[in-house]
Design a protein around this motif. Structure first.
Motif, PDB file in Angstrom:
ATOM      1  N   GLY A 134     -29.289  72.042  14.944  1.00  0.00           N
ATOM      2  CA  GLY A 134     -28.427  72.159  13.780  1.00  0.00           C
ATOM      3  C   GLY A 134     -27.876  70.813  13.360  1.00  0.00           C
ATOM      4  O   GLY A 134     -28.454  69.763  13.671  1.00  0.00           O
ATOM      5  N   PRO A 135     -26.748  70.780  12.659  1.00  0.00           N
ATOM      6  CA  PRO A 135     -26.179  69.522  12.177  1.00  0.00           C
ATOM      7  C   PRO A 135     -25.882  68.564  13.324  1.00  0.00           C
ATOM      8  O   PRO A 135     -25.423  68.974  14.392  1.00  0.00           O
ATOM      9  N   THR A 136     -26.140  67.286  13.104  1.00  0.00           N
ATOM     10  CA  THR A 136     -25.868  66.297  14.151  1.00  0.00           C
ATOM     11  C   THR A 136     -24.366  66.062  14.292  1.00  0.00           C
ATOM     12  O   THR A 136     -23.601  66.206  13.340  1.00  0.00           O
ATOM     13  N   THR A 137     -23.987  65.696  15.480  1.00  0.00           N
ATOM     14  CA  THR A 137     -22.597  65.346  15.775  1.00  0.00           C
ATOM     15  C   THR A 137     -22.516  63.849  16.031  1.00  0.00           C
ATOM     16  O   THR A 137     -23.506  63.128  15.919  1.00  0.00           O
ATOM     17  N   GLY A 138     -21.364  63.378  16.427  1.00  0.00           N
ATOM     18  CA  GLY A 138     -21.203  61.967  16.743  1.00  0.00           C
ATOM     19  C   GLY A 138     -21.486  61.628  18.185  1.00  0.00           C
ATOM     20  O   GLY A 138     -21.201  60.499  18.614  1.00  0.00           O
ATOM     21  N   ASP A 139     -22.056  62.556  18.928  1.00  0.00           N
ATOM     22  CA  ASP A 139     -22.275  62.331  20.358  1.00  0.00           C
ATOM     23  C   ASP A 139     -23.247  61.192  20.653  1.00  0.00           C
ATOM     24  O   ASP A 139     -23.248  60.650  21.766  1.00  0.00           O
ATOM     25  N   CYS A 140     -24.099  60.860  19.692  1.00  0.00           N
ATOM     26  CA  CYS A 140     -25.101  59.813  19.922  1.00  0.00           C
ATOM     27  C   CYS A 140     -24.715  58.485  19.262  1.00  0.00           C
ATOM     28  O   CYS A 140     -25.507  57.540  19.263  1.00  0.00           O
ATOM     29  N   ASP A 141     -23.523  58.426  18.698  1.00  0.00           N
ATOM     30  CA  ASP A 141     -23.073  57.203  18.042  1.00  0.00           C
ATOM     31  C   ASP A 141     -22.750  56.108  19.056  1.00  0.00           C
ATOM     32  O   ASP A 141     -22.565  56.379  20.245  1.00  0.00           O
ATOM     33  N   MET A 142     -22.654  54.886  18.566  1.00  0.00           N
ATOM     34  CA  MET A 142     -22.353  53.743  19.418  1.00  0.00           C
ATOM     35  C   MET A 142     -20.995  53.164  19.018  1.00  0.00           C
ATOM     36  O   MET A 142     -20.753  52.951  17.820  1.00  0.00           O
ATOM     37  N   PRO A 143     -20.103  52.925  19.973  1.00  0.00           N
ATOM     38  CA  PRO A 143     -18.834  52.280  19.617  1.00  0.00           C
ATOM     39  C   PRO A 143     -19.077  50.958  18.899  1.00  0.00           C
ATOM     40  O   PRO A 143     -19.946  50.165  19.296  1.00  0.00           O
ATOM     41  N   ARG A 144     -18.331  50.717  17.855  1.00  0.00           N
ATOM     42  CA  ARG A 144     -18.535  49.526  17.024  1.00  0.00           C
ATOM     43  C   ARG A 144     -18.502  48.237  17.834  1.00  0.00           C
ATOM     44  O   ARG A 144     -19.346  47.356  17.648  1.00  0.00           O
ATOM     45  N   GLU A 145     -17.525  48.116  18.721  1.00  0.00           N
ATOM     46  CA  GLU A 145     -17.379  46.860  19.455  1.00  0.00           C
ATOM     47  C   GLU A 145     -18.578  46.585  20.355  1.00  0.00           C
ATOM     48  O   GLU A 145     -18.921  45.426  20.607  1.00  0.00           O
ATOM     49  N   GLN A 146     -19.241  47.634  20.835  1.00  0.00           N
ATOM     50  CA  GLN A 146     -20.447  47.447  21.646  1.00  0.00           C
ATOM     51  C   GLN A 146     -21.668  47.186  20.768  1.00  0.00           C
ATOM     52  O   GLN A 146     -22.507  46.345  21.090  1.00  0.00           O
ATOM     53  N   ALA A 147     -21.754  47.891  19.664  1.00  0.00           N
ATOM     54  CA  ALA A 147     -22.914  47.759  18.782  1.00  0.00           C
ATOM     55  C   ALA A 147     -23.017  46.371  18.161  1.00  0.00           C
ATOM     56  O   ALA A 147     -24.108  45.889  17.856  1.00  0.00           O
ATOM     57  N   LEU A 148     -21.866  45.722  17.984  1.00  0.00           N
ATOM     58  CA  LEU A 148     -21.831  44.420  17.305  1.00  0.00           C
ATOM     59  C   LEU A 148     -21.419  43.290  18.241  1.00  0.00           C
ATOM     60  O   LEU A 148     -21.032  42.213  17.787  1.00  0.00           O
ATOM     61  N   THR A 178     -14.699  52.300  13.666  1.00  0.00           N
ATOM     62  CA  THR A 178     -14.717  52.556  15.110  1.00  0.00           C
ATOM     63  C   THR A 178     -16.111  52.754  15.706  1.00  0.00           C
ATOM     64  O   THR A 178     -16.322  52.455  16.879  1.00  0.00           O
ATOM     65  N   VAL A 179     -17.058  53.281  14.932  1.00  0.00           N
ATOM     66  CA  VAL A 179     -18.386  53.574  15.483  1.00  0.00           C
ATOM     67  C   VAL A 179     -19.488  53.145  14.515  1.00  0.00           C
ATOM     68  O   VAL A 179     -19.256  52.962  13.322  1.00  0.00           O
ATOM     69  N   CYS A 180     -20.692  53.009  15.081  1.00  0.00           N
ATOM     70  CA  CYS A 180     -21.896  52.809  14.286  1.00  0.00           C
ATOM     71  C   CYS A 180     -22.744  54.069  14.488  1.00  0.00           C
ATOM     72  O   CYS A 180     -23.340  54.267  15.555  1.00  0.00           O
ATOM     73  N   PRO A 181     -22.758  54.957  13.485  1.00  0.00           N
ATOM     74  CA  PRO A 181     -23.401  56.261  13.653  1.00  0.00           C
ATOM     75  C   PRO A 181     -24.903  56.173  13.864  1.00  0.00           C
ATOM     76  O   PRO A 181     -25.580  55.267  13.352  1.00  0.00           O
ATOM     77  N   ALA A 182     -25.421  57.145  14.600  1.00  0.00           N
ATOM     78  CA  ALA A 182     -26.860  57.238  14.821  1.00  0.00           C
ATOM     79  C   ALA A 182     -27.571  57.869  13.632  1.00  0.00           C
ATOM     80  O   ALA A 182     -28.783  57.692  13.464  1.00  0.00           O
ATOM     81  N   VAL A 183     -26.831  58.610  12.827  1.00  0.00           N
ATOM     82  CA  VAL A 183     -27.370  59.241  11.626  1.00  0.00           C
ATOM     83  C   VAL A 183     -26.418  58.958  10.468  1.00  0.00           C
ATOM     84  O   VAL A 183     -25.212  59.172  10.584  1.00  0.00           O
ATOM     85  N   ILE A 184     -26.970  58.459   9.370  1.00  0.00           N
ATOM     86  CA  ILE A 184     -26.170  58.181   8.175  1.00  0.00           C
ATOM     87  C   ILE A 184     -26.885  58.798   6.974  1.00  0.00           C
ATOM     88  O   ILE A 184     -28.057  58.505   6.726  1.00  0.00           O
ATOM     89  N   GLY A 185     -26.179  59.650   6.261  1.00  0.00           N
ATOM     90  CA  GLY A 185     -26.789  60.294   5.102  1.00  0.00           C
ATOM     91  C   GLY A 185     -27.968  61.166   5.461  1.00  0.00           C
ATOM     92  O   GLY A 185     -28.908  61.313   4.672  1.00  0.00           O
ATOM     93  N   GLY A 186     -27.943  61.721   6.666  1.00  0.00           N
ATOM     94  CA  GLY A 186     -29.049  62.561   7.113  1.00  0.00           C
ATOM     95  C   GLY A 186     -30.252  61.790   7.605  1.00  0.00           C
ATOM     96  O   GLY A 186     -31.304  62.383   7.887  1.00  0.00           O
ATOM     97  N   VAL A 187     -30.134  60.468   7.734  1.00  0.00           N
ATOM     98  CA  VAL A 187     -31.263  59.616   8.130  1.00  0.00           C
ATOM     99  C   VAL A 187     -30.981  58.960   9.478  1.00  0.00           C
ATOM    100  O   VAL A 187     -29.895  58.395   9.694  1.00  0.00           O
ATOM    101  N   LEU A 188     -31.938  59.015  10.386  1.00  0.00           N
ATOM    102  CA  LEU A 188     -31.849  58.328  11.675  1.00  0.00           C
ATOM    103  C   LEU A 188     -31.841  56.827  11.434  1.00  0.00           C
ATOM    104  O   LEU A 188     -32.743  56.296  10.770  1.00  0.00           O
ATOM    105  N   THR A 189     -30.840  56.132  11.939  1.00  0.00           N
ATOM    106  CA  THR A 189     -30.724  54.700  11.674  1.00  0.00           C
ATOM    107  C   THR A 189     -31.681  53.850  12.508  1.00  0.00           C
ATOM    108  O   THR A 189     -32.245  52.877  12.010  1.00  0.00           O
ATOM    109  N   HIS A 190     -31.866  54.202  13.783  1.00  0.00           N
ATOM    110  CA  HIS A 190     -32.649  53.377  14.704  1.00  0.00           C
ATOM    111  C   HIS A 190     -33.847  54.148  15.267  1.00  0.00           C
ATOM    112  O   HIS A 190     -33.728  55.316  15.599  1.00  0.00           O
TER     113      HIS A 190
END
Length: 221
Positions: A134-148, A178-190
């Motif tokens: 179903g709809p994605t959650t933020g469980d796969c997101d990366m904390p901003r400070e780690q991502a950058l 705070t985070v860099c999402p794994a999905v933005i606008g329904g699209v997988l970022t990485h």
């Protein structure tokens, strides 16, 4: 010009070129970017290939300077680190290598536009998302400070070159406060921990094109 992170933006470059009626020539080498610094590599052959590409890239810039409006550069922060000489630091070596290489263009009157590297994702980002129903959650997101967290030196090198260079930061298109999402606008970022998907790169084209245009306009005499 750049490494595989530059190549990952190919679909965006194509869309920008078509919209703006620009010609964009793209040159890339895996694990290798426009710097005079020597980068670490798994084999001597790989090092030789990278150094050869750098020589060819700078020679191409020198030979085509009269045709260029700018040289756009970007590179990964997490692959092929530089070899740090005695008495220097990693950050100093990164910045000096960029500045020296970019001067191949700026000394000939061609400005450089440096794009900040994209953030990294979780090591298991694709597998993490594949487990969702179903709809994605933020469980796969990366904390901003780690991502950058990694240092790419672009902003600092642009500052050294002053009016002959510009810095483009697309972080607001990747991350919240705070985070860099794994999905933005329904699209997988990485598609893996460091490389953007072609589909997401394409979604960046309007904003990236606007920022490249603004950088060019600010450099116009």
């Amino acid at each position: 010009m750049g490494d595989s992170h530059n190549n990952a933006l190919m679909t965006a470059y194509r869309a920008i070129a078509e919209r703006e009626h620009w010609r964009i020539d793209v040159a890339g080498h895996i694990g290798c970017y426009l710097t005079t610094a020597v980068q670490e590599a798994p084999t001597q052959g790989y090092t030789d290939s990278c150094q050869g590409w750098k020589r060819a890239a700078t020679a191409w810039i020198a030979g085509h300077a009269d045709e260029l409006d700018a040289v756009v550069v970007t590179h990964a922060t997490t692959k092929s680190p530089v070899v740090v000489p005695t008495g220097s630091t990693n950050d100093e070596t990164v910045v000096q290598g960029l500045v020296d290489a970019w001067r191949t263009a700026t000394d000939r009157g061609v400005p450089v536009i440096a794009i900040r590297d994209n953030p990294i994702a979780r090591d298991d980002v694709v597998a993490c998302l594949a487990q969702m129903q179903g709809p994605t959650t933020g469980d796969c997101d990366m904390p901003r400070e780690q991502a950058l967290a990694a240092f790419d030196g672009n902003e600092e090198a642009v500052r050294v070159l002053g009016d002959s260079a510009r810095y483009v930061d697309m972080t607001d298109r990747y991350c919240t406060a705070t985070v860099c999402p794994a999905v933005i606008g329904g699209v997988l970022t990485h598609r893996d921990p460091t490389h953007l998907t072609a589909t997401f790169a394409t979604t960046l084209a309007p904003a990236l094109g606007d920022r490249l245009r603004a950088a060019l306009d600010s450099l116009a005499p």
